[in-house]
Design a protein around this motif. Structure first.
Motif, PDB file in Angstrom:
ATOM      1  N   ILE A  82       0.887  -1.165   0.000  1.00 11.38           N
ATOM      2  CA  ILE A  82       0.000   0.000   0.000  1.00 11.38           C
ATOM      3  C   ILE A  82       0.919   1.208   0.000  1.00 11.38           C
ATOM      4  N   THR A  83       0.939   1.895  -1.128  1.00 11.24           N
ATOM      5  CA  THR A  83       1.925   2.965  -1.289  1.00 11.24           C
ATOM      6  C   THR A  83       1.245   4.308  -1.486  1.00 11.24           C
ATOM      7  N   GLY A  84       1.911   5.335  -1.047  1.00 12.65           N
ATOM      8  CA  GLY A  84       1.418   6.687  -1.311  1.00 12.65           C
ATOM      9  C   GLY A  84       1.623   7.096  -2.752  1.00 12.65           C
ATOM     10  N   ALA A  85       2.507   6.408  -3.453  1.00 13.04           N
ATOM     11  CA  ALA A  85       2.871   6.792  -4.824  1.00 13.04           C
ATOM     12  C   ALA A  85       1.722   6.594  -5.791  1.00 13.04           C
ATOM     13  N   ASN A  86       1.738   7.371  -6.851  1.00 16.46           N
ATOM     14  CA  ASN A  86       0.665   7.324  -7.840  1.00 16.46           C
ATOM     15  C   ASN A  86       1.142   6.748  -9.153  1.00 16.46           C
ATOM     16  N   GLU A  87       0.249   6.017  -9.786  1.00 18.05           N
ATOM     17  CA  GLU A  87       0.549   5.458 -11.113  1.00 18.05           C
ATOM     18  C   GLU A  87      -0.213   6.301 -12.135  1.00 18.05           C
ATOM     19  N   ILE A 118      -1.646  -1.434  -4.001  1.00 17.29           N
ATOM     20  CA  ILE A 118      -2.819  -0.591  -3.740  1.00 17.29           C
ATOM     21  C   ILE A 118      -2.311   0.847  -3.672  1.00 17.29           C
ATOM     22  N   ASN A 119      -2.827   1.699  -4.525  1.00 19.16           N
ATOM     23  CA  ASN A 119      -2.229   3.034  -4.604  1.00 19.16           C
ATOM     24  C   ASN A 119      -3.193   4.128  -5.027  1.00 19.16           C
ATOM     25  N   SER A 120      -4.501   3.879  -4.977  1.00 23.97           N
ATOM     26  CA  SER A 120      -5.395   4.821  -5.636  1.00 23.97           C
ATOM     27  C   SER A 120      -6.434   5.450  -4.707  1.00 23.97           C
ATOM     28  N   GLY A 123       3.094  13.348  -4.340  1.00 26.76           N
ATOM     29  CA  GLY A 123       2.483  13.236  -5.666  1.00 26.76           C
ATOM     30  C   GLY A 123       3.493  12.832  -6.713  1.00 26.76           C
ATOM     31  N   VAL A 124       2.975  12.570  -7.921  1.00 25.62           N
ATOM     32  CA  VAL A 124       3.873  12.145  -8.988  1.00 25.62           C
ATOM     33  C   VAL A 124       4.272  13.373  -9.794  1.00 25.62           C
TER      34      VAL A 124
END
Lengths: 773, 298
Positions: free
Chosen positions: A471-476, A503-505, A515-516
């Motif tokens: 579970i990451t804070g990063a965004n795809e 899980i990232n959304s 943010g990215v």
């Protein structure tokens, strides 16, 4: 860290490739909620006007649930400088301006309702040239602007300097002054802008399906706009069809959609048409860059003196902060003893610019790399030689305070020079002329500390079946970070890739991340995940030691097992997890970590080591120019990029190709054309992105400098391949023809005019000074 | 965008439809590559679209060869031309124009009838057909007539078609009996290489006999005047000349003669200056390329 990797460095396909190519991916456009209404926005007809509005007829139309104007809402201004009203009241200042919005049962009804809204405009003479806007006689364009500037139409100013400019000017053999002009380019994302808002009147919570790149900043911005509590707003990111920086800001359509849902108590969706996307999504900043640069008799660069005027448009987005990056290129790409930099963002009645991959760097790199070619010509040195003499070095601390702990600049240059050595400029009198051009770039490679934290949180858990969830804070946003994170977990935990979920959304679930942007995700989220995995392994190791009765053992994680480094005996990872969970003291196999890069904030003079590491790249590009038509054909692109360490060669190559092609568009054909505040080419027919048949051969050589701060030594790679491309292409064309091009894009017409000795529109007097030494 | 759609299955049915629509506003549609975009941008009230793409008529939809000509039905798609090896061999100019049109997807549906009747000054296939001196066969409720394609265009988006008429087929004259060599090509200039609307185009078809004499030639220019134009004076200038006698000076004179037919506009794609300059340069290049071949022969 383990350098002998099994998964890292291998070409693992993007884990969402299957759903993407089979059409199963759920984009924002695919979302349908029960009872959902369709929203549409009425925009101004004129870029500068006062107006009155009457929505009574629209409200009467059957199927219309809600019509709102500025009078119906209570919102705070949005945007980076809070100078942008969500719906405009009484006056408009650019052709994007939202003056009313409708929610209706169908999209057709919503559009019909828009046509029933009566608006009476009183046109004003707009200001469309930033230099005009700076004249004392110009009207104040944005009445919400804040800041203490010498002119009412200045939206922001940046000043930076290092070294002794006058001293360096004196020791310069050649000094050149040129004015460079850069166009508006738009992101042209395959998915148009979209949002679905669902407000619950029973508990006051707002759910947003949004394509933002920065969900946690967006949550806060949305709350500020709507005067809500940020945590009452939940952001879910559907699959995002292209970001490239365009989704760094929140735009008016997003709070408008939320407002329509709040007013109606029903879900509301707003989807842009392609024309709307061209008109109402942001652009790269158009700029005029005045650059004076010098060189000494041995070919060493002496100084750069830079003045940048940016057309801000009517409102101020994050894009206004691009001088952070622009000044970095001027102050620190190649060794520069002295640099003076001043940038001014100026309000106009044009559409406002936003952030775009490269964040000001392609503009800066165009000016400075073009200038290097001109300096080389003046002093009679090779364009490869002059660059090698001045290349950045490992260990260098630049005038701005950037610390290059690793630096592949020289290797990048040497690589591309070698690759293209054999095909230097043809001199014959042929119709088709070939040329070669070089350019390098410097960009942050380990995030950029411009917000209070540049960090990222991660949670990693292993379930009783041996599956891992990250579970990451990063965004795809399509760049492939999910795949890289899964590869890191597979590498470290010895769990097969198909047993790893990311899980990232969802902001209600995932830990914070800024943010990215800034090519930071693999670096920052990768390090964050490694931190969490390390903590989790400590827990697993302790349990395994107990279970295997080997109190001093260490473990190697491989193929779903923990192997003891002492006895080579093994235990299945899922068994360790079950024993942890189901026997006393009953603990979950879960760990979390928050990683904050070691970078520093810059001081008031913009000095400081702003990134965890720095990325370098060089490109050499061969072109063929048709001197009869001015058409430029890009033949070969050689890319060498300091990526630190290759994490996934397949995804890396994808980033390189995509970046080069975006740079090719910027160089040759892409420009959002405007006349008196109106957009002239709001379609793919006349806004020309390169097509498959324009694609050159792209030859990529990764340079691995193994930065000790990066995950496995990696640096950020996402923005870099776009940054030097336009400069290298233009250098190649100038090399082929012996002409001087200072303006992008180099359309066939601009090239042919230059061949025929006709000045292009916006260049002013350019100077050459030769000191008699 | 709102319209009524009628799908006649035969010409008999079509003419019945046209009679019924006599006092109504209607337009033909086939590949719909242009008309849907146009109607989306400028919706027309009470419009009927008569869809020609379901008409079952082999002449209308096919390519056939007779002794002295090749006949193309108006319903032939760009892709039909690309796949026809005979056309590639006999009329490279037409094949190239079709091959370079837009994209694969559009070529599947775009018809030559549509390309011609849109009467765009930059129509690619049309430009090739003008250079080939093709003839349009028009049918209508009052019968059949023929008109040279160069006379078919009356202005931008204006044709010689009258209400109740439609383009049925195009006849391309066969190459001369003595022709042994062709210089035939379609040159299209735009910003990019695909999905491009011509900024300048030149179609040419030059027939040469065994003694290197130019038997006949056809040149047409696109996107540089209100309509596609056949540059007769430029053709006359080189007809019956021996290609071995052509000089660089001839190339310039030829280009000047072609340029006499141009009267371009400035728009967002290019300025008048650019179009004129490129037209001149490209016209010159055609003769220069022929001169290069003559050196190669020697």
């Amino acid at each position: 860290m383990n350098t002998d990797t099994k998964i890292i460095g291998t070409p693992v396909p993007k884990h969402d490739a299957g759903i993407r190519v089979t059409g199963k991916a759920v984009y924002g456009h695919d979302i349908v909620l029960p009872g959902m209404l369709h929203g549409a926005i009425l925009r101004t007809k004129y870029p500068s006007a006062t107006f009155t509005i009457d929505v009574s007829e629209a409200k009467k139309l059957p199927g219309v649930a809600c019509v709102i104007t500025a009078d119906d809402i209570d919102t705070n201004n949005i945007s980076f400088k809070r100078d942008h009203p969500v719906i405009k009241a009484g006056e408009v200042n650019c052709i994007r301006d939202e003056i009313a919005a409708v929610a209706a049962e169908t999209k057709e009804i919503a559009l019909t309702a828009l046509s029933l809204i009566k608006v009476k405009y009183k046109k004003r003479k707009g200001v469309f040239d930033p230099f005009e806007a700076l004249k004392p006689s110009a009207p104040k364009i944005n009445k919400f602007s804040i800041g203490n500037f010498k002119n009412k139409n200045i939206a922001g100013e940046f000043h930076y300097e290092h070294g002794n400019l006058e001293k360096q000017k004196k020791r310069s053999k050649i000094i050149l002054t040129r004015r460079f002009s850069l166009p508006r380019m738009t992101h042209a994302c395959m998915a148009t802008s979209n949002i679905t808002a669902a407000y619950s009147q029973s508990d006051g919570k707002l759910l947003l399906y949004s394509s933002t790149q920065v969900p946690f900043l967006y949550q806060r911005d949305m709350a500020h706009a709507l005067k809500m509590n940020p945590s009452d707003i939940r952001i879910i990111q559907p699959v995002i069809g292209g970001g490239f920086g365009s989704k760094l800001d929140m735009y008016p359509f997003e709070p408008i959609c939320a407002l329509l849902s709040i007013k109606t108590g029903k879900p509301v969706q707003i989807l842009y048409s392609r024309e709307e996307e061209f008109i109402a999504s942001p652009t790269r900043q158009p700029m005029i860059i005045d650059l004076t640069a010098g060189i000494d008799s041995k070919g060493n660069f002496t100084f750069r003196e830079v003045n940048v005027i940016k057309d801000n448009g009517a409102y101020t987005s994050w894009g206004a902060t691009t001088p952070f990056v622009i000044m970095q290129a001027f102050s620190s790409l190649y060794k520069i003893p002295a640099c003076y930099f001043h940038a001014t963002a100026v309000y106009t009645n044009n559409v406002f610019a936003g952030s775009f991959r490269g964040y000001g760097n392609p503009q800066a790199t165009f000016a400075l790399e073009r200038m290097i070619d001109m300096l080389a010509d003046e002093i009679g040195m090779g364009k490869d030689e002059i660059r090698l003499i001045n290349a950045n070095e490992q260990g260098e601390i630049t005038g701005q305070g950037l610390h290059y702990q690793t630096c592949g600049h020289r290797q990048c240059l040497e690589s591309v020079i070698k690759s293209s050595k054999t095909k230097i400029r043809t001199t014959s009198n042929e119709r088709y002329k070939k040329g070669i051009g070089f350019a390098s770039m410097l960009h942050v490679g380990g995030g950029a500390k411009i917000y209070r934290s540049d960090g990222c949180g991660s949670i990693v858990k292993i379930d009783p079946y041996g599956f891992c969830t990250i579970i990451t804070g990063a965004n795809e946003i399509g760049q492939g970070s999910e795949t890289v994170l899964a590869m890191i977990a597979a590498e470290e935990l010895g769990i097969a890739l198909n047993k790893i979920k990311v899980i990232n959304s969802d902001t209600d679930i995932k830990p914070w991340d800024v943010g990215v942007h800034a090519s930071r995700t693999s670096f920052v989220a990768g390090n964050s995940l490694l931190g969490a995995i390390k903590k989790l392994k400590n827990k697993l190791n302790a349990k395994a030691r107990q279970l295997m009765n080997e109190p001093s053992a260490d473990f190697i994680y491989e193929s779903g097992y923990l192997f003891s480094n002492q006895t080579r005996s093994k235990i299945a990872i899922d068994k360790v997890v079950r024993e942890m969970q189901f026997t006393e003291p009953n603990e979950l196999a879960i760990a979390f970590y928050f990683y904050e890069p070691l970078s520093e904030f810059q001081d008031k003079e913009f000095k400081g080591n702003v990134s965890g590491t720095y990325a370098f790249a060089s490109q050499s590009i061969e072109v063929e120019v048709d001197t009869y038509t001015g058409n430029v054909r890009v033949l070969n692109v050689h890319v060498a990029q300091d990526v630190g360490k290759v994490l996934n060669p397949l995804l890396l190559e994808g980033q390189i190709h995509g970046g080069v092609l975006q740079g090719l568009g910027y160089a040759i054909c892409e420009e959002l054309l405007m006349n008196s505040g109106m957009i002239l080419n709001s379609n793919f027919h006349n806004y020309k992105i390169p097509t498959a048949s324009d694609i050159p051969e792209i030859h990529f050589t990764p340079i691995e400098t193994n930065d000790r701060h990066g995950p496995y030594g990696a640096k950020g790679v996402g923005e870099a391949p776009l940054i030097p491309t336009a400069a290298a292409i233009t250098n190649a064309v100038c090399n082929a023809l012996g002409i001087e091009l200072l303006e992008l894009p180099i359309t066939p017409e601009r090239v042919l005019r230059a061949i025929n000795g006709k000045q292009t529109s916006r260049t002013k007097k350019n100077l050459t000074v030769r000191n008699g030494k | 965008m709102n319209f009524e759609l009628i799908n006649p299955q035969s010409f008999k049915e079509l003419f019945l439809v046209l009679k019924k629509l006599k006092h109504r506003k209607y337009r033909y549609a086939a590949g719909c590559t242009d008309i849907l975009i146009e109607l989306k941008r400028n919706p027309e009230d009470d419009l009927t679209l008569v869809n020609l793409s379901q008409i079952n008529d082999f002449k209308f939809r096919g390519i056939s060869q007779t002794k002295n000509s090749v006949r193309l039905g108006a319903g032939v798609t760009a892709n039909d031309i690309v796949r026809n090896l005979n056309i590639k061999l006999l009329y490279p100019v037409l094949w190239e124009a079709a091959y370079n049109l837009a994209s694969t997807q559009i070529r599947q549906v775009a018809t030559i009838g549509g390309n011609i009747c849109t009467a765009s000054p930059s129509g690619d296939i049309t430009c090739a057909l003008v250079s080939l001196d093709a003839t349009c066969v028009i049918i209508g409720v009052h019968g059949k007539r023929e008109i040279r394609i160069r006379d078919f265009f009356e202005g931008p988006r204006q044709t010689a078609l009258k209400k109740g008429e439609l383009l049925y087929e195009i006849i391309i004259p066969g190459n001369k009996k003595n022709t042994v060599k062709l210089f035939s090509s379609f040159i299209k200039i735009g910003t990019r290489r695909s999905m491009e609307c011509s900024v300048v185009s030149i179609a040419y078809h030059i027939q040469i006999d065994g003694f290197n004499k130019i038997l006949t030639s056809g040149f047409a220019i696109g996107a540089v005047a209100p309509t596609i134009r056949f540059t007769a004076k430029a053709c006359d200038f080189i007809n019956r000349k021996n290609i071995n006698a052509l000089t660089e000076r001839d190339a310039e004179s030829f280009a000047l003669k072609v340029s006499e037919y141009s009267d371009p506009i400035s728009d967002i794609r290019a300025t008048r200056w650019y179009r004129e300059k490129v037209l001149f340069n490209l016209s010159k290049s055609i003769i220069e390329d022929i001169i290069k071949c003559q050196i190669e022969v020697k």
